[in-house]
Design a protein around this motif. Sequence first.
Motif, PDB file in Angstrom:
ATOM      1  N   UNK A  46       3.063   8.559   7.974  1.00 15.50           N
ATOM      2  CA  UNK A  46       3.216   8.129   6.771  1.00 15.50           C
ATOM      3  C   UNK A  46       3.937   9.238   5.871  1.00 15.50           C
ATOM      4  N   UNK A  47       4.762   8.621   5.095  1.00 14.83           N
ATOM      5  CA  UNK A  47       5.468   9.563   3.881  1.00 14.83           C
ATOM      6  C   UNK A  47       5.069   9.220   2.672  1.00 14.83           C
ATOM      7  N   UNK A  48       4.676  10.288   1.970  1.00 10.51           N
ATOM      8  CA  UNK A  48       4.065  10.128   0.544  1.00 10.51           C
ATOM      9  C   UNK A  48       5.389  10.689  -0.273  1.00 10.51           C
ATOM     10  N   UNK A  49       5.958   9.946  -1.133  1.00  8.04           N
ATOM     11  CA  UNK A  49       7.152  10.250  -2.015  1.00  8.04           C
ATOM     12  C   UNK A  49       6.490  11.072  -3.166  1.00  8.04           C
ATOM     13  N   UNK A  50       5.095  11.086  -3.478  1.00  7.00           N
ATOM     14  CA  UNK A  50       4.793  11.527  -4.729  1.00  7.00           C
ATOM     15  C   UNK A  50       3.145  11.969  -4.461  1.00  7.00           C
ATOM     16  N   UNK A  51       2.949  13.163  -3.826  1.00  7.63           N
ATOM     17  CA  UNK A  51       1.661  13.795  -3.847  1.00  7.63           C
ATOM     18  C   UNK A  51       1.425  14.719  -4.817  1.00  7.63           C
ATOM     19  N   UNK A  52       0.297  14.732  -5.602  1.00  9.12           N
ATOM     20  CA  UNK A  52       0.095  15.759  -6.333  1.00  9.12           C
ATOM     21  C   UNK A  52      -0.171  17.030  -5.826  1.00  9.12           C
TER      22      UNK A  52
END
Length: 158
Positions: A46-52
């Motif tokens: 998976x690719x997360x474009x916005x992880x804190x």
Amino acid sequence: MTAAHTRPQGRQRQVGKVYASITITNSADEVRLADGLIRADQVRRITLDRILVDTGANTLCLPKSLVERLGLPVRQEAYAATAAGLIAITVHRGAEIELLGRSGTFDCVALSDEAEPLLGLLPLETMGLELDLQQETLRALPDGPTPQTFWTIYLART
């Protein structure tokens, strides 16, 4: 005479949040691919474009549904300290993280599906990444051959 309370002059500075884009892969799938047991399109990723990016968290923390989609095996059941007190957690193993040209395999804590994904301190340190709070971004530390390299090895002298 009474003391007057005044506000500081100039712009009030607030510390911003740092977000990053990362790819997470099931590391066991990568091994099976290398051994010729599965095809590339069968590797769970998976690719997360916005992880804190949260240095208050120890490791990678993902909503349970994402952990299930990756198929990460359970390492252990444990307890974690939060601002609200102790909570029961499930720790999974084998999350391969790719970020800023660096990669590493880490444990992953499954959170409730309502929780925000977090990238914690241990993956950052292991991959040689640091927060730049002024620019609200991550940056890769040099990996050599300079004295500023993030690789540190302590050799015992006998």
